[in-house]
Design a protein around this motif. Sequence first.
Motif, PDB file in Angstrom:
ATOM      1  N   LEU A   1       0.842  -1.205   0.000  1.00 31.87           N
ATOM      2  CA  LEU A   1       0.000   0.000   0.000  1.00 31.87           C
ATOM      3  C   LEU A   1       0.877   1.256   0.000  1.00 31.87           C
ATOM      4  N   ALA A   2       1.992   1.193   0.768  1.00 33.03           N
ATOM      5  CA  ALA A   2       2.911   2.342   0.812  1.00 33.03           C
ATOM      6  C   ALA A   2       3.579   2.547  -0.547  1.00 33.03           C
ATOM      7  N   ALA A   3       3.878   1.448  -1.237  1.00 33.05           N
ATOM      8  CA  ALA A   3       4.509   1.580  -2.568  1.00 33.05           C
ATOM      9  C   ALA A   3       3.562   2.310  -3.524  1.00 33.05           C
ATOM     10  N   LEU A   4       2.273   2.016  -3.428  1.00 32.29           N
ATOM     11  CA  LEU A   4       1.296   2.712  -4.270  1.00 32.29           C
ATOM     12  C   LEU A   4       1.206   4.192  -3.888  1.00 32.29           C
ATOM     13  N   ASP A   5       1.174   4.442  -2.560  1.00 26.75           N
ATOM     14  CA  ASP A   5       1.095   5.838  -2.095  1.00 26.75           C
ATOM     15  C   ASP A   5       2.316   6.642  -2.567  1.00 26.75           C
ATOM     16  N   GLU A   6       3.495   6.014  -2.442  1.00 23.33           N
ATOM     17  CA  GLU A   6       4.733   6.708  -2.879  1.00 23.33           C
ATOM     18  C   GLU A   6       4.676   7.021  -4.372  1.00 23.33           C
ATOM     19  N   ALA A   7       4.211   6.040  -5.147  1.00 24.61           N
ATOM     20  CA  ALA A   7       4.145   6.253  -6.602  1.00 24.61           C
ATOM     21  C   ALA A   7       3.175   7.387  -6.924  1.00 24.61           C
ATOM     22  N   ARG A   8       2.100   7.483  -6.146  1.00 19.32           N
ATOM     23  CA  ARG A   8       1.143   8.577  -6.384  1.00 19.32           C
ATOM     24  C   ARG A   8       1.785   9.916  -6.035  1.00 19.32           C
ATOM     25  N   ARG A   9       2.464   9.952  -4.869  1.00 22.15           N
ATOM     26  CA  ARG A   9       3.126  11.210  -4.487  1.00 22.15           C
ATOM     27  C   ARG A   9       4.196  11.613  -5.496  1.00 22.15           C
ATOM     28  N   ALA A  10       4.839  10.621  -6.095  1.00 22.50           N
ATOM     29  CA  ALA A  10       5.893  10.910  -7.081  1.00 22.50           C
ATOM     30  C   ALA A  10       5.311  11.277  -8.446  1.00 22.50           C
ATOM     31  N   GLY A  11       3.985  11.269  -8.564  1.00 21.58           N
ATOM     32  CA  GLY A  11       3.345  11.661  -9.823  1.00 21.58           C
ATOM     33  C   GLY A  11       3.351  10.566 -10.875  1.00 21.58           C
ATOM     34  N   LYS A  12       3.639   9.332 -10.462  1.00 18.06           N
ATOM     35  CA  LYS A  12       3.676   8.237 -11.449  1.00 18.06           C
ATOM     36  C   LYS A  12       2.281   7.671 -11.735  1.00 18.06           C
ATOM     37  N   LEU A  13       1.379   7.831 -10.786  1.00 16.84           N
ATOM     38  CA  LEU A  13       0.001   7.391 -10.994  1.00 16.84           C
ATOM     39  C   LEU A  13      -0.941   8.401 -10.350  1.00 16.84           C
ATOM     40  N   ARG A  14      -2.175   8.410 -10.848  1.00 19.88           N
ATOM     41  CA  ARG A  14      -3.162   9.344 -10.281  1.00 19.88           C
ATOM     42  C   ARG A  14      -4.025   8.660  -9.227  1.00 19.88           C
ATOM     43  N   VAL A  15      -4.463   7.454  -9.541  1.00 20.58           N
ATOM     44  CA  VAL A  15      -5.390   6.753  -8.640  1.00 20.58           C
ATOM     45  C   VAL A  15      -4.926   5.306  -8.505  1.00 20.58           C
ATOM     46  N   ALA A  16      -4.929   4.806  -7.270  1.00 21.20           N
ATOM     47  CA  ALA A  16      -4.619   3.387  -7.050  1.00 21.20           C
ATOM     48  C   ALA A  16      -5.931   2.644  -6.850  1.00 21.20           C
ATOM     49  N   GLY A  17      -5.986   1.429  -7.361  1.00 21.53           N
ATOM     50  CA  GLY A  17      -7.223   0.678  -7.237  1.00 21.53           C
ATOM     51  C   GLY A  17      -6.993  -0.810  -7.164  1.00 21.53           C
ATOM     52  N   TYR A  18      -8.107  -1.530  -7.147  1.00 23.77           N
ATOM     53  CA  TYR A  18      -8.055  -2.994  -7.109  1.00 23.77           C
ATOM     54  C   TYR A  18      -8.937  -3.536  -8.215  1.00 23.77           C
ATOM     55  N   SER A  19      -8.464  -4.574  -8.880  1.00 22.97           N
ATOM     56  CA  SER A  19      -9.285  -5.246  -9.886  1.00 22.97           C
ATOM     57  C   SER A  19      -9.504  -6.693  -9.470  1.00 22.97           C
ATOM     58  N   GLY A  20     -10.739  -7.044  -9.218  1.00 19.78           N
ATOM     59  CA  GLY A  20     -11.052  -8.410  -8.811  1.00 19.78           C
ATOM     60  C   GLY A  20     -12.447  -8.458  -8.220  1.00 19.78           C
ATOM     61  N   ASP A  21     -12.754  -9.546  -7.568  1.00 20.34           N
ATOM     62  CA  ASP A  21     -14.139  -9.792  -7.136  1.00 20.34           C
ATOM     63  C   ASP A  21     -14.156 -10.473  -5.767  1.00 20.34           C
ATOM     64  N   GLY A  22     -15.362 -10.722  -5.276  1.00 20.77           N
ATOM     65  CA  GLY A  22     -15.526 -11.509  -4.059  1.00 20.77           C
ATOM     66  C   GLY A  22     -14.948 -10.835  -2.812  1.00 20.77           C
ATOM     67  N   ALA A  23     -14.403 -11.661  -1.904  1.00 18.65           N
ATOM     68  CA  ALA A  23     -13.928 -11.154  -0.615  1.00 18.65           C
ATOM     69  C   ALA A  23     -12.781 -10.139  -0.767  1.00 18.65           C
ATOM     70  N   PRO A  24     -11.826 -10.363  -1.662  1.00 18.30           N
ATOM     71  CA  PRO A  24     -10.771  -9.341  -1.796  1.00 18.30           C
ATOM     72  C   PRO A  24     -11.319  -7.992  -2.258  1.00 18.30           C
ATOM     73  N   LEU A  25     -12.308  -8.028  -3.129  1.00 17.38           N
ATOM     74  CA  LEU A  25     -12.914  -6.774  -3.580  1.00 17.38           C
ATOM     75  C   LEU A  25     -13.541  -6.041  -2.394  1.00 17.38           C
TER      76      LEU A  25
END
Length: 294
Positions: free
Chosen positions: A129-153
């Motif tokens: 989760l921190a790796a995603l947050d860092e990438a967002r702060r660094a401007g590499k991505l705008r939004v982090a998300g999840y793709s999948g279904d069921g309990a993990p979703l």
Amino acid sequence: METRRRFGATGLLVPPLGLGAGELGAPALDDAGVGRLLNGALDLGVTLVDTARSYGLSEERIGRHLGHRRAEFVLATKVGYGVEGEADWTAGCVRRGIDEALRRLRTEVIDLVLLHSCPAETLRDEGILAALDEARRAGKLRVAGYSGDGAPLAQAIESGRFGAVECSVNLCDQRGLGSSVPAAAARGLGIIAKRPLANAPWRHAVRPERPDLATSWERWRAMRLEPAGLEPDELALRFAAHAPGVTCCIVGTTRLEHLRRGVELVARGPLPPAVLAAVGAAFRAADQGWEGLV
Ligand SMILES: NC(=O)c1ccc[n+]([C@@H]2O[C@H](COP(=O)([O-])OP(=O)(O)OC[C@H]3O[C@@H](n4cnc5c(N)ncnc54)[C@H](OP(=O)(O)O)[C@@H]3O)[C@@H](O)[C@H]2O)c1
């Protein structure tokens, strides 16, 4: 195409119909044809393109054929696995997966980076989760998300750590509409409906070999949908694109004529209430605890 829709609280605007580029990575496809499809998609107003690290040549082709039109579309990809020298589902793998995707996609920023159908425990991994947050702060991505279904979703939605989700929503996959989709919408997440045609099971006279398609085919037959005067693709796309909470549905196709038809069908608006009620009733009658197909 219908005006752009707000993608939850992300600040992004997306079309009601996007392109799932899963099948565009097949090496056997004619590369120039893929280029025509991708450019044709943007020309039709299909301005969200969804890909993933595991979709063969898909990311590379999107970068090569659409790099020069990057400002015209919302770009989604998926990470978490398959990076040489990194264990799958680790912070390092996510970090390097994003960096490699940026290079392949020939872009400075990816609008939506999704963790690609990992189990629920992975979604609790603070390092990832921190790796995603860092990438967002660094401007590499705008939004982090999840793709999948069921309990993990459900875990991804409840965690509050993601701005968007991508999950199955279609005639044969209505489970999420009673649970995850409204939960995600209530939290202001952007919601992408994948497999909106349920992989078009009506095209197969006999049970297909491919496991996901075989599942959809069995469900389709069990539901015995008899859409009054509507072709199955119309029933499917008007259902998915206008399902409450869904912001964009992504059709997987290798054919521009199918995308053009998809745009036309979605523009016809939501299904009439009586048809919608029949579709819901058919699912409930046939449902055997059918979970969303990942
Ligand atoms: N776990 C995940 O994250 C995950 C899983 C599944 C899918 N996805 C994403 O969702 C996207 C869409 O899902 P999908 O491709 O599996 O399923 P889908 O969009 O429900 O169905 C795709 C199939 O429908 C056919 N098709 C398209 N338009 C049609 C029409 N008007 N009439 C009849 N058939 C039509 C396509 O064939 P033609 O090529 O002949 O048009 C293709 O075989 C994928 O590309 C991918 O980006 C993500």
